[in-house]
Scaffold this motif. Structure first.
Motif, PDB file in Angstrom:
ATOM      1  N   LEU A 168      90.246  11.396  45.031  1.00  0.00           N
ATOM      2  CA  LEU A 168      90.119  12.315  43.909  1.00  0.00           C
ATOM      3  C   LEU A 168      89.973  13.241  44.918  1.00  0.00           C
ATOM      4  CD1 LEU A 168      87.562  10.903  42.242  1.00  0.00           C
ATOM      5  CD2 LEU A 168      89.251  11.085  40.903  1.00  0.00           C
ATOM      6  N   GLU A 170      91.377  18.664  44.669  1.00  0.00           N
ATOM      7  CA  GLU A 170      92.383  18.766  44.491  1.00  0.00           C
ATOM      8  C   GLU A 170      93.526  18.981  45.344  1.00  0.00           C
ATOM      9  OE1 GLU A 170      90.490  22.828  44.780  1.00  0.00           O
ATOM     10  OE2 GLU A 170      88.843  22.982  43.873  1.00  0.00           O
ATOM     11  N   ASN A 282      93.960  15.043  40.878  1.00  0.00           N
ATOM     12  CA  ASN A 282      93.225  16.211  41.092  1.00  0.00           C
ATOM     13  C   ASN A 282      92.824  16.307  39.630  1.00  0.00           C
ATOM     14  OD1 ASN A 282      95.533  16.386  39.014  1.00  0.00           O
ATOM     15  ND2 ASN A 282      96.557  18.880  40.486  1.00  0.00           N
ATOM     16  N   ARG A 283      92.854  15.119  38.948  1.00  0.00           N
ATOM     17  CA  ARG A 283      91.419  15.763  37.308  1.00  0.00           C
ATOM     18  C   ARG A 283      90.625  15.283  37.579  1.00  0.00           C
ATOM     19  NH1 ARG A 283      95.984  15.237  33.523  1.00  0.00           N
ATOM     20  NH2 ARG A 283      93.969  16.406  32.001  1.00  0.00           N
ATOM     21  N   ASP A 284      89.966  15.846  36.719  1.00  0.00           N
ATOM     22  CA  ASP A 284      88.257  14.524  36.320  1.00  0.00           C
ATOM     23  C   ASP A 284      88.711  13.860  35.126  1.00  0.00           C
ATOM     24  OD1 ASP A 284      85.519  14.289  35.966  1.00  0.00           O
ATOM     25  OD2 ASP A 284      84.989  15.935  35.353  1.00  0.00           O
ATOM     26  N   TYR A 286      86.520  11.235  34.504  1.00  0.00           N
ATOM     27  CA  TYR A 286      85.309  10.897  33.629  1.00  0.00           C
ATOM     28  C   TYR A 286      85.320  11.415  32.352  1.00  0.00           C
ATOM     29  CZ  TYR A 286      80.146   9.650  32.847  1.00  0.00           C
ATOM     30  OH  TYR A 286      79.820   9.270  32.075  1.00  0.00           O
ATOM     31  N   LYS A 287      85.663  13.182  33.030  1.00  0.00           N
ATOM     32  CA  LYS A 287      85.403  14.090  32.090  1.00  0.00           C
ATOM     33  C   LYS A 287      86.815  13.782  30.992  1.00  0.00           C
ATOM     34  CE  LYS A 287      86.410  18.754  30.948  1.00  0.00           C
ATOM     35  NZ  LYS A 287      86.573  19.874  31.268  1.00  0.00           N
ATOM     36  N   TYR A 299      89.444   3.526  34.141  1.00  0.00           N
ATOM     37  CA  TYR A 299      88.673   4.021  34.948  1.00  0.00           C
ATOM     38  C   TYR A 299      87.633   3.129  35.903  1.00  0.00           C
ATOM     39  CZ  TYR A 299      85.327   7.181  36.902  1.00  0.00           C
ATOM     40  OH  TYR A 299      84.263   8.025  36.921  1.00  0.00           O
ATOM     41  N   GLU A 308      86.163  10.805  47.369  1.00  0.00           N
ATOM     42  CA  GLU A 308      86.280  12.524  47.272  1.00  0.00           C
ATOM     43  C   GLU A 308      86.469  13.402  48.239  1.00  0.00           C
ATOM     44  OE1 GLU A 308      84.501  15.426  43.543  1.00  0.00           O
ATOM     45  OE2 GLU A 308      83.169  13.410  44.352  1.00  0.00           O
TER      46      GLU A 308
END
Length: 450
Positions: A168, A170, A282-284, A286-287, A299, A308
């Motif tokens: 994970l 950016e 680069n995405r969240d 969990y969200k 997931y 991370e």
């Protein structure tokens, strides 16, 4: 001069082979049994071994096993007598390259030896290139911050396990570099390493790209195609931008991770694969799971070992090291050696926000080296955005009365689209997101595409 070790308990046979090869410019070493062969091999490190199967004290098979433990790449040719072909085949299973039967033709022997030496030379070249690749892969992980040291520690611990890894971070933080380090540090390093950018493949082609298709599966499928997963068999597959997969494709991917098998598009045959999966985004995620845009079961299947990578602005201590690395790299590439960056420019760069992370830093240094008129890069050579960042940061201050974040997001998207004349890719770059993310947020805010 190539060294050939001849191993045979018959002195006359060793003499005959030595005489046959005397004009070939080889250095000939000898051994009367398997034990002597191993001792000479350790001392002399020959380029090829020509060894009889049946010998006293230690036979050819046992000697072959010990020699291969010393150097598994050494080409070994077994000499067999009539009726011992089965033993020769057993020797090849243990690592012998070839065998030749007594009585043999001298010219045939020369050809077999020449081919074996050629194979040995090719293997040496392959090993050299692999070592260079591994060294270069290691060099690209630059940093001595606590965060990077922790990440490298995780890489070391998980590399030789089969565990799925989720990286994970950016855009531009070096997710692919970490994935490379995991693969090339693992026992699968000599096997295929297949990289897939899930965000760059159109939705209607992604299944075929990943799993392949049979001839006639759809219009234009004129032949069977082997997919990325099948090509990665025995090795590693990197699924970059995993967050861009749509829900139907997520279901299919989950099945592959669970069952280790799949079917090509338009086919019914089960294709079994042994692969190590590394995913990056680069995405969240969990969200996205909470928003029901990413499957929860997938997931957790991917998130076995999460790594991370913090953004560059959170590990400023690594910036000087990265500056030096890219300065040397691009100075050599463009033929401008001895380029330097003065302290004032360095300070500006260390304190810059680096929204594009390492990738942005790399691009900035390359640009400055090419465009700088002198060998010293100063503040005047820095891009405008670095020198003016402090002023621009003030424009993002939160008003006392607060803001409606949804309205602000919609307004920023509209401004980016208008500035780029509705070029979605360029607008997404301005906003620091992927094109797929931009399209999702345009739908969310009911912004029409032009």
């Amino acid at each position: 001069m190539k060294k050939i070790l001849i191993v045979d308990d018959e002195k006359n046979m060793r003499w005959a082979i030595k005489k046959a090869l005397q004009k070939q410019n080889y250095k000939i070493l000898e051994g009367a049994n398997g034990l002597e062969a191993v001792e000479v091999f350790r001392e002399e490190d020959p380029d090829l071994v020509l060894m009889d199967l049946k010998m006293p004290i230690m036979d050819g098979l046992e000697a072959l096993t010990e020699i291969k433990e010393i150097n598994r790449e050494i080409p070994v040719i077994m000499i067999t007598a009539h009726g011992t072909v089965e033993s020769a085949i057993e020797a090849m299973k243990l690592g012998a390259l070839d065998y030749i039967s007594k009585p043999f033709d001298v010219e045939e022997l020369k050809v077999v030896i020449e081919k074996a030496l050629h194979v040995g030379a090719l293997q040496e070249e392959i090993n050299f290139l692999r070592e260079e690749l591994e060294k270069n892969t290691g060099k690209t992980i630059i940093g001595n911050s606590p965060e990077i040291k922790e990440i490298l520690g995780i890489v070391e611990r998980v590399a030789n396990t089969p565990a799925t890894v989720l990286i994970l971070g950016e855009s531009g933080t070096g997710k692919e570099v970490i994935a490379n380090a995991i693969h090339y540090s693992s026992q699968r390093c000599q096997k295929p390493y297949i990289k897939v950018n899930c965000g760059a493949i159109p939705e209607n082609l992604i299944e075929s790209e990943l799993f392949g298709h049979e001839k006639g599966a759809f219009t234009g499928a004129s032949a069977r195609k082997i997919g990325k997963f099948e090509k990665a068999h025995g090795g590693t597959i990197l699924l970059d931008e995993i967050g861009e997969l749509d829900l139907p494709m997520q279901v299919k991917l989950l099945r592959v991770l669970q069952e280790k098998e799949f079917e090509r598009v338009g086919g019914s045959e089960k294709v079994k694969v042994d692969i190590r999966v590394i995913a990056a985004t680069n995405r969240d995620l969990y969200k996205m799971v909470q928003e029901e845009r990413f499957r929860e079961d997938l997931y957790y299947r991917l998130n076995v070992i999460p790594i991370e990578i913090p953004p560059l602005r959170e590990r400023k201590g690594d910036i000087p090291l990265l500056i030096n690395y890219f300065l040397e790299k691009f100075s050599n590439e463009v033929g401008r050696k001895n380029m330097k960056i003065d302290e004032a420019a360095r300070e500006k760069m260390v304190n810059y926000h680096w929204r594009g992370n390492i990738r942005e830093l790399e691009n900035v240094i390359e640009r400055m080296i090419i465009l700088a008129q002198d060998n010293i890069i100063t503040k005047k050579n820095l891009p405008y955005e670095i020198g003016e960042e402090e002023k621009r940061e003030l424009s993002y201050s939160l008003p006392k009365e607060g803001v409606n974040i949804e309205e602000l997001e919609r307004e920023l998207i509209l401004q980016a689209l208008e500035r780029t004349e509705y070029n979605q890719t360029r607008a997404a770059q301005l906003l620091g997101m992927t094109r797929h993310t931009l399209l999702y947020r345009m739908d969310k805010h009911e912004i029409k595409k032009k």
